[in-house]
Design an enzyme around this catalytic site. Structure first.
Site, PDB file in Angstrom:
ATOM      1  CB  SER A  21      -0.889   0.009   1.252  1.00  0.00           C
ATOM      2  OG  SER A  21      -1.535   1.254   1.412  1.00  0.00           O
ATOM      3  CE1 TYR A  42      -3.722  -3.004   5.063  1.00  0.00           C
ATOM      4  CE2 TYR A  42      -3.282  -0.715   4.470  1.00  0.00           C
ATOM      5  CZ  TYR A  42      -3.546  -2.024   4.098  1.00  0.00           C
ATOM      6  OH  TYR A  42      -3.635  -2.352   2.763  1.00  0.00           O
TER       7      TYR A  42
END
Length: 244
Positions: free
Chosen positions: A136, A149
């Site tokens: 990401s 995350y």
């Protein structure tokens, strides 16, 4: 992107929804034999109807022993996509041990475990291979309530580099794709606040979030021989966000 993966066997984790599901469909359409791994059996049932001939494996990758049992004898794999992940949104001061452990076991530890299985078999067979870790852009930038995350994805960046260095002599390439928000079920959690989503989109030079197809195309490129000299890096699918 028209690519031919005939004669190759691919394994995709997090295959039930979103990026993983569309990656399975694209690989299947390109001639690959595909092992689809996810923890939700109903997703595998519907995916198998869309892609006849895939090999469904239902397992929670956050469970080390169950993963070993399910995938330990999976057989030869030439292409691996580590896509399984979860998002637990909490501010730093409210992160619980359970959320931390669950996030790292699924988002990072499973990448270690599955990649070890696949890479060992590639080396034993003496064949080249390609591994793509779905990361990401928050491996590089911070967002509110995404600290756990983001930490897993930041660690994945270094894991990708280290894997590429160690596996390179065996002709195994390792790369990542790093998308911005993709409007999958998981991505919608991040953009659930309309005002936050509007402001975030405006910070992207292309004034857009990524489409699932954009990410899948980057994954396919990295899996293919068209990226034969690419290893240890990451493709940003972020509509220019980091450049801004």
């Amino acid at each position: 992107m028209k690519l031919n993966f005939s004669g190759l066997r691919a394994l995709v984790t997090g295959a039930g929804k979103g990026i993983g599901r569309d990656t399975v469909k694209a690989l299947h359409a390109s001639g690959a034999k595909v092992v689809a791994v996810t923890r939700t059996n109903s997703d595998l049932v519907s995916l198998a109807k869309e892609c006849p001939g895939i090999e469904p494996v239902c397992v929670d990758l956050g469970d080390w022993d169950a993963t070993e049992k399910a995938l330990g004898g999976i057989g030869p794999v030439d292409l691996l996509v580590n896509n399984a992940a979860l998002v637990i949104m909490q501010p730093f001061l409210e992160v619980t041990k359970e959320a931390f452990d669950r996030s790292f076991s699924v988002n990072l530890r499973s990448v270690f475990q599955v990649s070890q299985m696949v890479a060992r078999d590639m080396i034993n067979r003496g064949v080249p291979g390609s591994i793509v870790n779905v990361s990401s852009m928050v491996a590089h930038v911070t967002f509110p309530n995404l600290i756990t995350y983001s930490s897993t994805k930041g660690a994945m960046t270094m894991l990708t580099k280290a894997m590429a260095m160690e596996l390179g002599p065996h002709k195994i390439r390792v790369n990542s794709v790093n998308p911005t928000v993709v409007l999958t079920d998981m991505g919608k959690k991040v953009s659930a606040d309309p005002e936050f989503a509007r402001k975030l989109k405006e910070r992207h030079p292309l004034r857009k979030f990524a489409e699932v197809e954009d990410v899948v195309n980057s994954i396919l490129f990295l899996l293919s021989d068209r990226s034969a000299s690419t290893s240890g890096g990451g493709i940003l699918v972020d509509a220019g966000y980091l450049a801004s």
